[in-house]
Design an enzyme around this catalytic site. Sequence first.
Site, PDB file in Angstrom:
ATOM      1  CB  THR A  25      35.064  32.873   0.042  1.00  9.33           C
ATOM      2  OG1 THR A  25      34.495  33.898   0.869  1.00  9.33           O
ATOM      3  CG2 THR A  25      35.790  33.520  -1.125  1.00  9.33           C
ATOM      4  CG  ASP A 103      28.507  31.447  -7.483  1.00  5.87           C
ATOM      5  OD1 ASP A 103      27.361  31.966  -7.424  1.00  5.87           O
ATOM      6  OD2 ASP A 103      29.500  31.925  -6.887  1.00  5.87           O
ATOM      7  CG  HIS A 118      32.263  38.441 -15.036  1.00  4.48           C
ATOM      8  ND1 HIS A 118      33.002  38.593 -13.877  1.00  4.48           N
ATOM      9  CD2 HIS A 118      32.423  39.593 -15.726  1.00  4.48           C
ATOM     10  CE1 HIS A 118      33.586  39.781 -13.875  1.00  4.48           C
ATOM     11  NE2 HIS A 118      33.248  40.403 -14.980  1.00  4.48           N
ATOM     12  CB  CYS A 148      26.728  19.368 -29.076  1.00  2.00           C
ATOM     13  SG  CYS A 148      24.952  19.431 -29.373  1.00  2.00           S
ATOM     14  CB  SER A 190      39.543  43.736  -4.232  1.00  2.00           C
ATOM     15  OG  SER A 190      39.669  43.135  -5.511  1.00  2.00           O
ATOM     16  CG  LEU A 230      28.540  40.025   2.441  1.00  2.00           C
ATOM     17  CD1 LEU A 230      28.329  41.530   2.539  1.00  2.00           C
ATOM     18  CD2 LEU A 230      28.631  39.589   0.977  1.00  2.00           C
TER      19      LEU A 230
END
Length: 243
Positions: A25, A103, A118, A148, A190, A230
Amino acid sequence: MITRLGEWLAESRNGVFFGGAGVSTDSGIPDFRSAAGLYTKNGGDSPEYLLSTECLHEEPEKFYQLYKTELVHPQAQPNAAHHHINTLIEAGHLTSVVTQNIDGLHQAAGTQQVFELHGSAWRNHCVGSEHHPATLEQVMAQPGVPHCPQCGAMVRPDVVLYGEGLDMDVLNGAVNALANADLVIVGGTSLNVYPAAGLLQYYSGDRLVLINAEPTGWDQAANLVIHGRLGETLGAVIEEMGL
């Protein structure tokens, strides 16, 4: 709490960082489950449908309109948290990262051992028989649905969509890392997204650390809980460790 985490990290030689959307974030990538995310501002179809394999194949225009504008941020750069995690890896206190993010910012910060549960927006391929690879730049350069340049088939991201299972090689790698860890730091999540959050059951040690701005349902199960940002928290720990 900072001191204790620093002591545990100093003793760790096989630690793992497990992270979610909150890690990125500060790089300008919103957590779409937060108050400002897609779950609160998106009208009509649910995010679960718009980011599903069903939508991709049946209404690819809808899929890519949301995907390109809300999920992909090619200009984002690693923030302090990504760099601090890599510092701890280079110092030998952590070995790898297990992430729910797509990302690629951990790799951009220098971390090599990243289990992307993911998938990654930076990897793409066409749905034709040859599965030709495509770059994120090629995907973003084409308006609407990308195709493509080699065969004309639609291009899709190597991202796990709703309705798809996790990549077994990545999953097994993450499980092995957590099962062999002597310390696990969970940050920016979370722990509400399954099956990813369920991987913590494979850690059997007694140094499970949760760093999150808000309380989580896992706080009671953790050995150390720090409610804070963090990047700031890890920065304080690294400073205390003299790294």
